[in-house]
Design a protein around this motif. Structure first.
Motif, short mmCIF file in Angstrom:
data_model
loop_
_atom_site.label_atom_id
_atom_site.label_comp_id
_atom_site.label_asym_id
_atom_site.label_seq_id
_atom_site.Cartn_x
_atom_site.Cartn_y
_atom_site.Cartn_z
N ARG A 5 0.82 -1.21 0.00
CA ARG A 5 0.00 0.00 0.00
C ARG A 5 0.86 1.26 0.00
NH1 ARG A 5 -1.28 3.42 3.65
NH2 ARG A 5 -0.75 2.15 5.46
N LEU A 6 1.95 1.24 0.77
CA LEU A 6 2.83 2.40 0.88
C LEU A 6 3.34 2.81 -0.51
CD1 LEU A 6 4.06 4.10 3.27
CD2 LEU A 6 6.13 2.74 2.97
N PHE A 7 3.71 1.81 -1.31
CA PHE A 7 4.21 2.11 -2.65
C PHE A 7 3.09 2.44 -3.62
CE2 PHE A 7 8.19 0.71 -1.06
CZ PHE A 7 9.12 1.34 -1.87
N LEU A 8 1.98 1.70 -3.47
CA LEU A 8 0.88 1.89 -4.40
C LEU A 8 0.32 3.31 -4.35
CD1 LEU A 8 -0.69 0.16 -6.47
CD2 LEU A 8 -2.42 -0.23 -4.69
N LYS A 9 0.33 3.92 -3.16
CA LYS A 9 -0.29 5.25 -3.05
C LYS A 9 0.47 6.29 -3.88
CE LYS A 9 1.93 6.83 1.25
NZ LYS A 9 1.73 7.26 2.64
N ILE A 10 1.76 6.07 -4.10
CA ILE A 10 2.54 6.97 -4.95
C ILE A 10 2.66 6.40 -6.37
CG2 ILE A 10 4.73 8.22 -5.25
CD1 ILE A 10 3.32 9.04 -2.65
N ASP A 11 3.17 5.18 -6.48
CA ASP A 11 3.40 4.58 -7.81
C ASP A 11 2.10 4.38 -8.58
OD1 ASP A 11 6.03 4.57 -7.17
OD2 ASP A 11 6.17 2.42 -6.76
N GLU A 15 0.49 9.43 -12.77
CA GLU A 15 -0.11 10.37 -13.72
C GLU A 15 -0.66 11.61 -13.01
OE1 GLU A 15 -0.11 10.44 -17.01
OE2 GLU A 15 0.90 8.50 -17.26
N GLN A 16 -1.18 11.44 -11.80
CA GLN A 16 -1.72 12.57 -11.04
C GLN A 16 -0.60 13.39 -10.39
OE1 GLN A 16 -3.24 9.34 -10.59
NE2 GLN A 16 -4.66 10.06 -12.17
#
Lengths: 383, 188
Positions: A260-266, A270-271
């Motif tokens: 989750r920690l990575f998913l929130k940025i990676d 695009e945003q």
């Protein structure tokens, strides 16, 4: 750069403004409530301004004993509910690395302003550099995501400072505003009014205190954060933690949290990752640049265009997360990508990696405390 | 403004007020509705170290913020003279304070010695406003900024105790440039 104008301006519609001052004013506009730092050239004007301006607005300014304590205090203030920031340069930024990792791991919003000067070590306090690019990404130990923004004009420094606070709250992450000595200390015309940016606050949970978990993966990529002192009791630790914030050594819990920690940025590149393209429609040669070096790049591009050379500019406003897809698109059509930087080649590696061998990638590098000149970039554009 | 981009480089040592002169010139340009960038670089010392103020003024957007090929190179100290005078490009003018700099230099159309410190001393009783003499001189010679904007910028940025001296010195610099222009007109 957003301060451009080709038509005569009416008197009084612009201000001469220093880069560091724009950052300080941007911080206040972004909702800054707490600032702690230790003096260092070339970041000092930020603290000097905020030491006077922040208390007048009910905020807190503290000059700490060093940079380690500065960022620690900032993280504490953010846990307490204030938007908090610090500002420093190379040597101080090195001292802050451990706490940057802590903020990333415990997912506490904060803004770290690094005015890059020539290094390593004491280096050249008054000389610009972009040598902290990789340190801003990987300086702290352990795998972690980060957001890093690089302004190229004084006006943009103001805007991106507000944006940095917004992103830090939106994604519960430390955000680094990575500027450099040239941009920080130069004064330039800034069109008035200053950019209006909507200020984003902290997302509060809808659940009652007894149901609240600060690291609950079921709450999406960014679980809501409650500031301490609002009746929601929870634990914060730099140790790997479960959804309640208490230490865990269970691989399944650790793995899910890291995911989750990575998913929130990676998952939101695009945003998050802003890219600006200029003269790219027919560009055969492309300059990829960021920070004050993008201004040398724009000068070189305009000179080249005058000589009927098809040169375009891709400006990285966000350097981390790195926008791989945008660079790969450019690499597919460009004959050559030129990457000027005030370091020995840091973003160059990323551009090479993202280009996947589809084009020729050339660096224009210097780390001697001087700006990359337009002439150096022009030379690299010559086939 | 005839030229798109004007570059002025002021060099000397810390304490001579070059950053102040640079910021006033840039501020005056902004008041006139132009774009300006002022860049000040200096050594670790507050006084005595090298000091350089770059001012770029343009009617258009300023991309590269530093001096590429100075239109005016204004030198305030011997150390700076030795380091910088050879940087004068193919089109620029070199203006130096010959009350501070004792260097033999062939005078020509592009080399202008003016005793800024002496003029300041005579007009204000102190050489501290040499920067303002130079500023007035440069502004009048180039017509880069309007008199009105220049005077306002001096008022805004001068410390209270030195405003009067700065204003006097500024006007002396302007007059000096006018006298050169008059002489030039008579000779041609």
């Amino acid at each position: 750069m957003s301060n451009s104008t080709t038509t005569a301006r009416r008197r009084g519609k612009a201000r001469l403004m220093q880069g560091n001052l724009a950052i300080a004013e941007g911080a206040i506009a972004g909702g800054l409530g707490f600032f702690a730092s230790y003096p260092i050239t070339p970041a000092n004007e930020i603290a000097t301004f905020l030491s006077r301006a922040l208390p007048k607005r009910g905020g807190v300014f503290i000059q700490m004993e060093d940079e380690i304590a500065s960022l620690s205090a900032v993280i504490g203030a953010s846990i307490g509910g204030l938007k908090a920031a610090t500002a420093t340069s190379g040597p101080g930024f090195s001292l802050m690395q451990e706490s940057i990792g802590y903020a990333a791991a415990v997912e506490i919003p904060c803004v770290i302003i690094d005015v890059q000067r020539a290094g390593p070590s004491t280096g050249m306090p008054g000389g610009p550099a972009q040598g902290d690019v990789m340190q801003s990404r990987w300086g702290t130990h352990g795998d972690h995501p980060i957001i890093v923004l690089c302004p190229s004009s004084v006006r943009e420094a103001y805007e991106l400072t507000i944006h940095a606070f917004n992103l830090s709250e939106q994604y519960r992450t430390p955000v680094i505003l990575l500027t450099d000595e040239v941009l920080a200390r130069m004064s330039e015309t800034v069109e008035m009014p200053l950019p209006q940016v909507k200020v984003i606050g902290r997302l509060h949970p809808e659940v009652p205190p007894e149901w609240y978990f600060p690291y609950d993966n079921a709450e999406g990529d960014v679980p809501p954060l409650v500031s301490f002192g609002h009746g929601y009791r929870y634990h914060i630790t730099g140790l790997f933690h479960d959804k309640s914030g208490f230490p865990t050594s269970r691989p399944d819990e650790i793995d899910a949290w890291q995911e989750r920690l990575f998913l929130k940025i990676d998952g939101n590149v695009e945003q998050i990752a802003r890219i600006e393209e200029e003269e790219m429609e027919d560009a055969e040669m492309v300059i990829v640049a960021y920070g004050s070096t993008a201004r040398s790049a724009r000068h070189a591009m305009r000179q080249a265009r005058k000589a009927n050379k098809r040169v375009g500019l891709v400006r990285l406003v966000t350097i981390w997360p790195f926008h791989d897809a945008a660079i790969e698109r450019v690499a597919r059509s460009a004959k050559r990508i030129v990457v000027p930087e005030m370091n020995r080649g840091q973003i160059l590696r990323e551009v090479e990696r993202a280009s996947r061998g589809k084009t020729d990638v050339v660096g224009v590098n210097r780390a001697d405390g001087e700006m990359v000149t337009p002439a150096q970039i022009m030379a690299a554009l010559e086939v | 403004m005839k030229r798109r981009r004007w570059e002025v480089r002021l060099v000397g040592q810390g304490g001579q007020g070059l950053a102040l002169a640079g910021i006033i010139l840039a501020e005056a340009a902004v008041r006139d509705g132009k774009n300006a960038v002022m860049n000040h670089t200096y050594g670790a010392q507050k006084r005595g170290g090298p000091s350089q103020a770059d001012v770029v003024i343009s009617g258009e957007e300023i991309d590269y913020p530093k001096v590429l090929d100075a239109d005016l190179l204004v030198i305030f100290s011997e150390a700076a003279f030795d380091e910088y005078h050879h940087q004068l490009g193919s089109r620029g003018f070199l203006i130096f304070d010959n009350s501070q700099i004792k260097r033999a230099l062939t005078e020509c159309d592009r080399v202008i010695p003016i005793p800024f410190a002496d003029i300041s001393q005579q007009a204000t009783g102190s050489s501290l406003s040499a920067n303002m003499v130079a500023l007035g001189f440069v502004a009048e010679l180039t017509k880069l900024v309007s008199h009105r904007s220049l005077v306002r910028a001096v008022s805004k940025h001068s410390p209270k105790g030195s405003l009067q001296a700065n204003q006097t010195a500024l006007e002396k610099g302007i007059q000096r440039a006018q006298s050169i222009e008059d002489r030039h007109d008579r000779n041609h």
